[in-house]
Every structure is written in C-alpha cells, then in structure tokens.
Design an enzyme around this catalytic site. Structure first.
Site, PDB file in Angstrom:
ATOM      1  N   GLY A 338       0.837  -1.199   0.000  1.00 53.39           N
ATOM      2  CA  GLY A 338       0.000   0.000   0.000  1.00 53.39           C
ATOM      3  C   GLY A 338       0.870   1.247   0.000  1.00 53.39           C
ATOM      4  N   SER A 339       0.391   2.278   0.697  1.00 57.27           N
ATOM      5  CA  SER A 339       1.023   3.594   0.578  1.00 57.27           C
ATOM      6  C   SER A 339       2.458   3.684   1.085  1.00 57.27           C
ATOM      7  CB  SER A 339       0.178   4.636   1.299  1.00 57.27           C
ATOM      8  OG  SER A 339      -1.070   4.731   0.656  1.00 57.27           O
TER       9      SER A 339
END
Ligand SMILES: [Zn+2]
Length: 750
Positions: A338-339
């Site tokens: 993810g981020s």
C-alpha cells in the site's frame, strides 16, 4: 571430526595386543514429522561389533549484540543401561519396578530394554531432572539399599545438555532444538553446524575371542563444545518491539497478528524482529501462549477445535496452530505494501528527474487511467498541491502520475534494483519471495496501481531493506542477523555489512529524508501520529487491502530517526485489525513512534527541542515549604508555574505543597501551596477526557484541580487532535494537582 590422538595413543599402548578398539559414532537423529512423537524414545542403534557410543557436545551459546546469553545449554543426565550387566530376568524385573515410578515410564518399556542382552547400550530416558537423578543414585547406593543396589550396576548416566532461553524473547529468531539437541528452526537451525560442536565417544573393550571381559565404559575422546553465535539483535530493543506489538494485537484486535522489524538502515543489521502472537521459546510445542494472545481464534473454524473433546479434531487444530505460531511473519508473509510503497515511487521519480520538490499536481479525487477512474483515498480530492504536499497527503493521483512519468521499463528496473524480485538472503529459515507482475511491459493501469503499492506482494524484510536504501544514501543492504561466530579462542567469522546494490544517489536520498520528515512533522502530514517530542522522525503510512472485495485490511507504518541521519528504521504491519478505525496512520504510527522513542532513549540519542517544543518543556517543582506565602508564590511563579494557596488565610507559612518538590511537570501547570496540613482525605476524581480536543481536555482537568500534560501527536499540532488515552483512568481518586498525561491522536485516512 575432532579426535584427541594423544589420549587414544596413550591408552592404546596400555592394552595393546590384548584388545581391539573400535570407535564409531552413533548419531541418533530422527526426523520427527510430528512434534508429538518426540516423546517416543529411540534406541541408540549400536552394531554388535562396534562397542562405542556418542557423548553429546555442549551446544554453543547464542548471544545478543551486547553479550547477553539468549540461548544457553546446561548439563543434564541421560539414563542408560547395559543389559549385559543385568544379571537375570529377575534382576531386570526388580530394576524396572523401582525405576518406573521415578522416571515416569511404563514397566514393560523399561523391562524390554533391560533384557535386550544382544547389546550393551540402551537409552532409557533423556534429560533427567535433578530429582530423578538423585532418586536413581539412591537406588544404586549400597548403604541406602543394601538388598537391591547390586542389581543397578548396569544403570548409569551419560552427560547431555538442555537448552535454556533465559530472556524468553525472540522465539522466531532463536528457534528451537529438537529432542536430540539438533536445531529445528531459526538460528538454532541455520547455524546448527556451528552451534552443535563435536561429540566425543565412549568406547568399551572386548577380548580377541570376541567375548566381553569387563563391561566398563571409558570416555576416550572429549566432546568439543559448539561455537557461539553473536546476533545483531539487541535484547532491550527486541523487548520494546515485542511489548508494543503485544499491546497492539489486543488493543486493535489484530486477527492475524502483527509483525515488526527494527533495523540499522546504514548497515542492514537487524536490531529487533518479532511476530505476535508467538510461542514460549522454552516450550516450543506448547500452544498456550499463542492461544491466550490470539484474537477471535474461536471464530476460526479450523483452529477453534484445539480444545475439542474429539481427539482427532483437537490434534488437527493444534497442529495448524503450531504451524501458525512458528511462522515468522516478518520474513514469511507477503502483503501489498500500500502507501508505504510511495516512498519507493517518489525516490525513483526524483532519481529519474521526472519530478522536483516544486512540481505541481492536481487531485480531483480520482485519476482517469485508460478506461478506469482510479480513486484517491480522499474522495473529494486534495486539489492542487506540490510534490511534497502530495507525499504528505499520500495522494494517490500524484503517485499514479509519478509512476506513469517513470514508465513501465524504468519502474520494473527500480523494482528489481530495490531488491523486490528476490529474497534478501537473511540467515533465517522460511523467507518467502515476492509476488509481482511477470510480464515484460506493464499497462498504464498496472503502473498506476503499482505506484501506490497495489497489485504485488512483498515481505516486510524486503520492504524495510528497500526503504533503508532510500534513506541511507542509496545503498540496498543485505539484512544481517548474525554479527559473528566465535569460540573460546576468539572470533571464527565476522559478518560485515554487505551492499547489494547502489540504487539512488545521495542527493535523492537526502531529499527523501526531508520529505518523509515533513510527513510526520507537518501539521497536515498523514504521518503526524508518529510525532515524538524532541526527536526528528520521518515516516510513511499505509493501509492496504488483503485480497479484493473483502473487508480485510493491513495497516502499516514505517518510521525512521533521527530523520537527518537515521540510526534506526522501524516497520510494523498489523494484520486484519478488527477495531473501528483501521488506517495505518491512525493505529500503526503511534506504535512505531513508541518503539522508536524507547529505542532512541535507550541508545542515548539526545532530544533536541524546537523552540515551540521547549515552551512546553518540563521543569522541576521548587521546594517552598517553610517559606512565607509571599516568597513561596514568587518562587513558584519564577519557575514557570501557576500557584494556588490553600488553607487558612490567617496563616502565613507554607507547611506543604502539591506536587512535591522535585517533581517534573510542564511549565504552566499549577502548584498548590498549603498553609495547613494537607487533608489526605480530600481527593479529586479524575474525569474522562477521551475524545476531547487538547484545549477542552486541559480545561476539564484544570476544573477538577488537576494538572495536564499532552503527549503524542496532539503536541505537534493541536488542531483536529483528539484524546485517546489518559495516564490515570477516569473515576480514580487522586491528590489535587496530580499530573494527568493525555495522549492525543489525529484521524488519518491513509
Ligand atoms: Zn488526492
């Protein structure tokens, strides 16, 4: 094999011409497919012609980086018998009857071995307790047992060793040894050859005619203790990490647990690595610890049967739980980063010069890629922003744009250069490889989603190594868990930091450190929950989906400090939080911050307060007892506190004060001075401030006659912060002016 030739020669000379020596090693190594089976005993298989057996070597010690013994061996006895010295079946029956209750084995089992007269070596029981040894020695004692002791002539002890894990930490790293002291997992397995040492041997003699004249064991070669393994792990930091992960598992109801790594980003040395829930390193096949710590285990169809009355079901579930509890998630689990992967995308975009700090972007809440509208986590959009704001906000459209500018070929080149396509080669068993696109050219959608960390799965160890490369000046380091191998003569092998790849320039690395520091320090940064007063922290949040179209999430955060010259980097991933808010920035960042704060303090890295931070600094409460009211007031105000007088106003001398002198509280707090003795009965009730803003919580506590101190992210920027914890729980009775520390947090949507 090590043989003491001199010793053999000396002894051989004495009996040469009469006896024949046969020396061999009997290695008793059975692979137990089922751990349960380890209670079954195995015989030393000794050929009739070779009357020799093994003397186990003392296993080497596993130390932490500061010389704390994390795993060590202590000597224990193994009970053996020589059936040829058991005079008769009647004698065997007597011995078996007396031994059975002492060593807790069946009469038949013992009797069968005592009467196996074809051999002169039978192992009866390993690892006797001190009590068992003492009781058997008593049976052999002719004074205590004049009638029967003679039957026990063939019952003797052999020296063996037992493993102790004194600190009870790092089970997944240390691993464990099996019934024969052989390494089965972790360092015990990976460095088994070094740790094991060389066994010695016992030899017995026989005449030329082949009949035994005297059955006497003699140790002919000494066993040689195994080498010691010194880890890069720091016991104290490991403890900080384990404690924080354990708390997180219960606080956020992490259904699939949590994993964390603390590493020196410059050298690749692992300072701590943990997975929770875990197992008791001193009882590796006991599932109690795991079961007690695991969340919602009863909801799991396959695992919940461990305490079933049905033996088969319970055995099956127990087996599955063991597989799970032994899994080192930090190196064995793959997950979509993810981020937190945006760190990598940003670094490659800067290195490729397709972006600068001032480049401007626009987020409308989504970005059109081919025929798809791919959303930003902020659905209403971040509007116009520069590169730095894009990173601070963790804005998806900004990163999709960066990915597209880098392009398919370069993106894959960097992906490989950062080490994501191969295992890191850490010296632990069970490392997994990653799962990523196997095509030669990525579509625009592939690139866009990859740029914000979706569409491929990597391991935490791969990820922390890549992130370390971004912040350490650009070098991808091989993660290192062992510092050196040594024995009593000194160092046998020293492991040096190993650069696998130079990925980005020092200039890009420096920019990234600054940008990532602003993610935490900026009042609007998505990582501000990792803020720690006095320390410069950099970091990045992440919340990823676990599979598509389900509600399972992984919250993560990676933080490093000091931001300008990182000494430590910490990655924590929380697997399937079941709490209300599941964003990495909300639940994971504060935990990483705790680990980093504890670690930096322990490492003696001094805090450097900014001007704003210095204002809220703590000061020591001065002594004002016996002063006049006027002098006391002046003294307290001069130290930076507010003052309140309590008691008879006719009296002019201060007899007591709260807080007491020497207490350290923040400037602006209230000190109460008393002209009469404090009424110990008069206590204040602590109010509940949870959910309140910084100013509301302060006011509330002041109204209750209590002092207030803000900790956590609320100190960095009060705006939008809400109270999540208080040092003394609501409803408790405390003395007036007691300091209540309130932890604040910000809502983070990424
Ligand atoms: Zn956005």
């Amino acid at each position: 094999m090590h043989i003491n030739l001199g010793k053999i020669k000396r002894r051989a000379l004495v009996i040469i011409g009469i006896m024949v020596f046969l020396l061999s090693l009997t290695l008793i190594r059975i692979g137990y497919l089922q751990i349960f089976k380890c209670e079954e005993y195995t015989n030393a298989v000794i050929d009739q012609q070779t009357q020799a057996s093994r003397v186990n070597a003392m296993r080497g010690t596993i130390y932490d980086r500061n010389g704390k013994a994390l795993a060590e061996s202590a000597s224990v006895n193994t009970l053996i018998c020589n059936p040829k010295q058991i005079e008769s079946d009647n004698a065997a029956a007597i011995v078996a009857t007396r031994l059975a209750p002492i060593i807790g084995l069946e009469y038949d089992y013992i009797y069968e071995r005592l009467t196996k007269t074809s051999t002169q070596y039978q192992m009866l029981k390993k690892r006797l307790s001190v009590e068992e040894t003492a009781a058997i020695n008593e049976l052999k004692d002719s004074k205590k047992n004049p009638e029967t002791s003679k039957y026990f002539k063939g019952i003797t002890f052999e020296s063996d060793s037992k493993r102790y894990y004194s600190y009870g930490i790092a089970p997944h790293i240390l691993g464990f040894t099996g019934y024969d002291n052989d390494g089965r997992m972790g360092i015990e397995l990976m460095f088994d050859d070094e740790l094991a040492g060389e066994p010695g041997s016992i030899i017995s003699t026989r005449s030329a005619s082949g009949t035994f004249i005297e059955y006497q064991y003699e140790e002919m070669t000494d066993s040689q203790k195994g080498a010691d393994v010194v880890l890069t792990i720091d016991e104290t930091i490991q403890h900080f990490l384990e404690k924080s992960l354990e708390e997180a598992v219960s606080e956020y109801s992490l259904k699939e647990g949590a994993a964390g790594i603390v590493m020196n980003p410059k050298t690749g040395e692992i300072l701590a690595m943990a997975t929770k829930p875990d197992f008791d390193v001193n009882a590796y096949n006991d599932i109690t610890k795991f079961v007690n710590m695991a969340v919602n285990l009863d909801e799991d169809e396959k695992l919940s049967g461990y305490n079933s009355d049905n033996k088969e079901i319970s055995l099956q579930a127990t087996n599955l739980i063991m597989q799970k509890m032994w899994r080192n998630k930090a190196i064995s689990d793959t997950y979509e980063p993810g981020s937190t992967f945006k760190i990598i995308t940003a670094a490659m975009a800067l290195e490729e010069n397709v972006v600068s700090e001032n480049s401007s972007f626009y987020c409308a809440g989504f970005k059109q890629i081919a025929d798809r509208k791919i959303k930003c986590h902020k659905h209403e959009g971040h509007g116009s922003q520069n590169f730095i704001e894009g990173v601070q906000n963790s804005c998806n459209p900004v990163f999709m744009e960066l990915g597209l500018r880098v392009g398919s070929q370069k993106f894959m080149e960097y992906f490989k250069a950062f080490g994501y396509t191969e295992k890191t080669g850490i010296d632990l068993n069970g490392e997994s490889g990653s799962i990523y696109y196997q095509k030669s050219k990525l579509s625009e959608t592939d690139i866009a989603t990859s740029a914000f960390g979706q569409g491929f799965s990597i391991t935490p160890i791969q990820h922390i190594c890549a992130i370390s490369a971004v912040i350490n000046g650009g070098n991808l380091m091989k993660p290192q868990i062992v510092k050196e191998i040594r024995d009593e003569n000194g160092i046998i092998k020293r492991y040096q930091p190993e650069i696998r790849n130079k990925v980005i320039s020092e200039k890009t690395s420096q920019t990234m450190r600054e940008v990532l520091e602003s993610v935490v320090s900026s009042p609007t940064g998505s990582g501000k929950n990792a803020y720690i007063k006095g320390y410069r922290i950099g970091g990045k949040t992440g919340t990823s989906e676990k599979g598509r179209n389900n509600n399972k999430r992984i919250a993560s955060f990676v933080g490093f400090a000091p931001a300008d010259d990182p000494e430590i980097v910490c990655l924590i991933m929380m697997d399937e939080p079941q709490c209300a808010v599941r964003y990495g920035g909300t639940i994971c960042a504060p935990v990483v911050a705790d680990v980093i704060e504890d670690t930096l303090e322990y490492m003696g890295i001094e805090r450097q307060y900014t001007e704003e931070e210095a204002v809220t600094d703590s000061v020591t409460v001065p002594e004002v007892r016996t002063m006049s009211v006027e002098d006391a007031k002046k003294t307290i105000q001069a130290a930076g506190f507010k003052v309140r007088v309590s008691g008879d106003s006719e009296l002019t001398t201060i007899v007591d004060q709260l807080p007491k002198p020497g207490a350290s509280i923040i400037k602006g707090s209230t000190v109460i001075i008393y002209t009469q003795e404090i009424d110990e009965e008069k206590l204040m009730t602590v109010p509940d401030v949870s959910g309140m803003s910084v100013s509301a919580a302060r006011q509330q506590l002041e109204d209750y006659g209590l002092n207030f101190e803000a900790v956590g992210a609320g100190l960095n920027s009060a705006k939008g912060a809400y109270a999540v914890k208080q040092s003394i729980e609501a409803g408790k009775k405390v003395q007036p002016a007691t300091v209540i520390r309130v932890e604040f947090r910000h809502a983070s949507s990424d």
